[in-house]
Design a protein around this motif. Structure first.
Motif, PDB file in Angstrom:
ATOM      1  N   MET A  97       0.833  -1.203   0.000  1.00 50.74           N
ATOM      2  CA  MET A  97       0.000   0.000   0.000  1.00 50.74           C
ATOM      3  C   MET A  97       0.866   1.250   0.000  1.00 50.74           C
ATOM      4  N   ALA A  98       1.812   1.289   0.906  1.00 51.84           N
ATOM      5  CA  ALA A  98       2.669   2.468   1.031  1.00 51.84           C
ATOM      6  C   ALA A  98       3.501   2.696  -0.220  1.00 51.84           C
ATOM      7  N   ILE A  99       3.997   1.618  -0.814  1.00 51.63           N
ATOM      8  CA  ILE A  99       4.848   1.743  -1.996  1.00 51.63           C
ATOM      9  C   ILE A  99       4.062   2.275  -3.193  1.00 51.63           C
ATOM     10  N   LEU A 100       2.853   1.767  -3.410  1.00 47.79           N
ATOM     11  CA  LEU A 100       2.072   2.196  -4.565  1.00 47.79           C
ATOM     12  C   LEU A 100       1.579   3.639  -4.420  1.00 47.79           C
ATOM     13  N   VAL A 101       1.170   4.025  -3.235  1.00 49.41           N
ATOM     14  CA  VAL A 101       0.753   5.416  -3.026  1.00 49.41           C
ATOM     15  C   VAL A 101       1.946   6.362  -3.149  1.00 49.41           C
ATOM     16  N   ALA A 102       3.145   5.817  -2.957  1.00 50.89           N
ATOM     17  CA  ALA A 102       4.359   6.622  -3.061  1.00 50.89           C
ATOM     18  C   ALA A 102       4.669   7.071  -4.477  1.00 50.89           C
ATOM     19  N   THR A 103       3.894   6.650  -5.455  1.00 54.05           N
ATOM     20  CA  THR A 103       4.098   7.134  -6.828  1.00 54.05           C
ATOM     21  C   THR A 103       3.539   8.538  -7.030  1.00 54.05           C
ATOM     22  N   THR A 104       3.013   9.153  -6.006  1.00 56.43           N
ATOM     23  CA  THR A 104       2.449  10.504  -6.109  1.00 56.43           C
ATOM     24  C   THR A 104       3.388  11.509  -6.785  1.00 56.43           C
ATOM     25  N   PRO A 105       4.693  11.554  -6.437  1.00 60.24           N
ATOM     26  CA  PRO A 105       5.574  12.530  -7.104  1.00 60.24           C
ATOM     27  C   PRO A 105       5.615  12.379  -8.620  1.00 60.24           C
ATOM     28  N   LEU A 106       5.515  11.156  -9.121  1.00 58.83           N
ATOM     29  CA  LEU A 106       5.512  10.965 -10.572  1.00 58.83           C
ATOM     30  C   LEU A 106       4.257  11.571 -11.197  1.00 58.83           C
ATOM     31  N   PHE A 107       3.119  11.409 -10.539  1.00 55.63           N
ATOM     32  CA  PHE A 107       1.899  12.048 -11.024  1.00 55.63           C
ATOM     33  C   PHE A 107       2.013  13.570 -10.938  1.00 55.63           C
ATOM     34  N   ALA A 108       2.687  14.067  -9.895  1.00 55.92           N
ATOM     35  CA  ALA A 108       2.861  15.514  -9.753  1.00 55.92           C
ATOM     36  C   ALA A 108       3.633  16.090 -10.933  1.00 55.92           C
ATOM     37  N   VAL A 109       4.694  15.385 -11.340  1.00 53.18           N
ATOM     38  CA  VAL A 109       5.470  15.825 -12.496  1.00 53.18           C
ATOM     39  C   VAL A 109       4.625  15.751 -13.766  1.00 53.18           C
ATOM     40  N   LEU A 110       3.877  14.675 -13.929  1.00 55.82           N
ATOM     41  CA  LEU A 110       3.035  14.519 -15.115  1.00 55.82           C
ATOM     42  C   LEU A 110       2.006  15.647 -15.208  1.00 55.82           C
ATOM     43  N   PHE A 111       1.345  15.948 -14.101  1.00 56.01           N
ATOM     44  CA  PHE A 111       0.336  17.002 -14.114  1.00 56.01           C
ATOM     45  C   PHE A 111       0.964  18.376 -14.338  1.00 56.01           C
TER      46      PHE A 111
END
Length: 305
Positions: free
Chosen positions: A107-121
């Motif tokens: 759970m923690a690892i998958l939610v940790a992809t937030t920074p990649l979405f931040a860059v994409l957005f």
């Protein structure tokens, strides 16, 4: 004069790292609390209970502080509603739902992809490709996280388990990235006012789902579950989100989102200690690169993301 400005900058940087540490520790622990609470409380009701407890705490806190009243204009409440949807209602429900089948470490690892979405957005909003330095800073952490997942003792269950909970956690990560961008644009009020208003907006987004499908009046939680819910509502939702909003305004959404690189190793340690989930030598060794990516990203990622 230059020395005075440097001293102020150093103090702000130290405060940012201290706030980042506090957010990381409490959100790492929240995954364990969710795992405990979801045994008796279904996901929508669990998320709603967190928000209700947090709203009560923040309203009392706001009343006793000098932060000022809640805003009255519709424009501010529209922004708070967007933060509530993407930063609270949607991700809290998705994480609670996924927690019924996904181990804490995953759970923690998958939610940790937030920074990649931040860059994409950020790329989509500005219509420009991020710099190589920015991509390197994010990729360093993501590679560590990917290795973390691939070497996890629970990753072998992927083949026999539905991908829906894993996709739900990735969706929660994307929601957090969208929320952080909205919070960063808020110019009015302070962290306490923002946190209180957002909790108020988020409750009606989940309460109908809880009442319609989960019949919360039939739930008989144990003392352990009640304790987990109280900690989730008071600390992991009310207090920590106020700290998180303060961190975003102090250092920007890009740096604030780096707590996702600290949460996975902390969660794995906690889940091994309290839930008996596997923790091997490879996972311990990979904590170094993940934590190091915090420092790399702080120097490389623009605070305007």
């Amino acid at each position: 004069m230059k020395g005075a400005f440097a001293a102020v900058s150093d103090r702000l940087s130290l405060l940012a790292y201290l706030l980042l540490a506090a957010v990381s520790i409490w959100w790492a622990g929240s995954y364990l609390l969710i795992k405990i609470a979801v045994l008796d409380v279904p996901p929508a009701t669990l998320a709603t209970a967190r928000l209700l407890i947090a709203a009560v705490v923040l309203l009392v806190w706001l009343r006793l502080s000098d932060a000022g009243p809640l805003p009255l204009n519709l424009g501010s409440w529209a922004r708070y509603a967007r933060i509530a949807l993407f930063g609270h209602a949607a991700p809290l429900y998705l994480i609670a739902w996924a927690s019924m089948t996904v181990p804490v470490s995953e759970m923690a690892i998958l939610v940790a992809t937030t920074p990649l979405f931040a860059v994409l957005f950020a790329h989509l909003a500005r219509r420009e490709w991020p710099s190589r330095a920015t991509l390197f800073g994010l990729s360093a952490g993501f590679i560590g996280l990917a290795a973390f997942l691939s070497l996890s003792t629970v990753s072998t269950s992927h083949a026999s388990r539905s991908a829906a909970p894993l996709l739900a956690l990735l969706a929660a990560a994307a929601c957090y990235a969208l929320s952080a961008r909205t919070v960063a644009r808020l110019q009015d009020g302070n962290a306490l006012v923002t946190g209180t208003a957002v909790m108020i907006c988020a409750i009606p987004m989940l309460l109908p789902l809880s009442l319609a499908f989960e019949r919360p009046w039939m739930i008989t939680p144990t003392v352990r579950t009640v304790a987990a819910l109280l900690l989730l509502g008071v600390m992991s939702t009310a207090v920590v989100y106020v700290v998180y909003y303060r961190l975003i305004r102090l250092s920007g959404p890009a740096f604030a989102s780096m707590h996702h690189y600290l949460v996975p190793p902390l969660s794995i340690v906690l889940s091994a200690a309290f839930l008996g989930e596997g923790l091997n030598l490879f996972q311990i060794l990979l904590m170094g690169p993940i934590i190091a990516s915090i420092v790399i990203a702080h120097g490389l990622i623009s605070q305007k993301l």
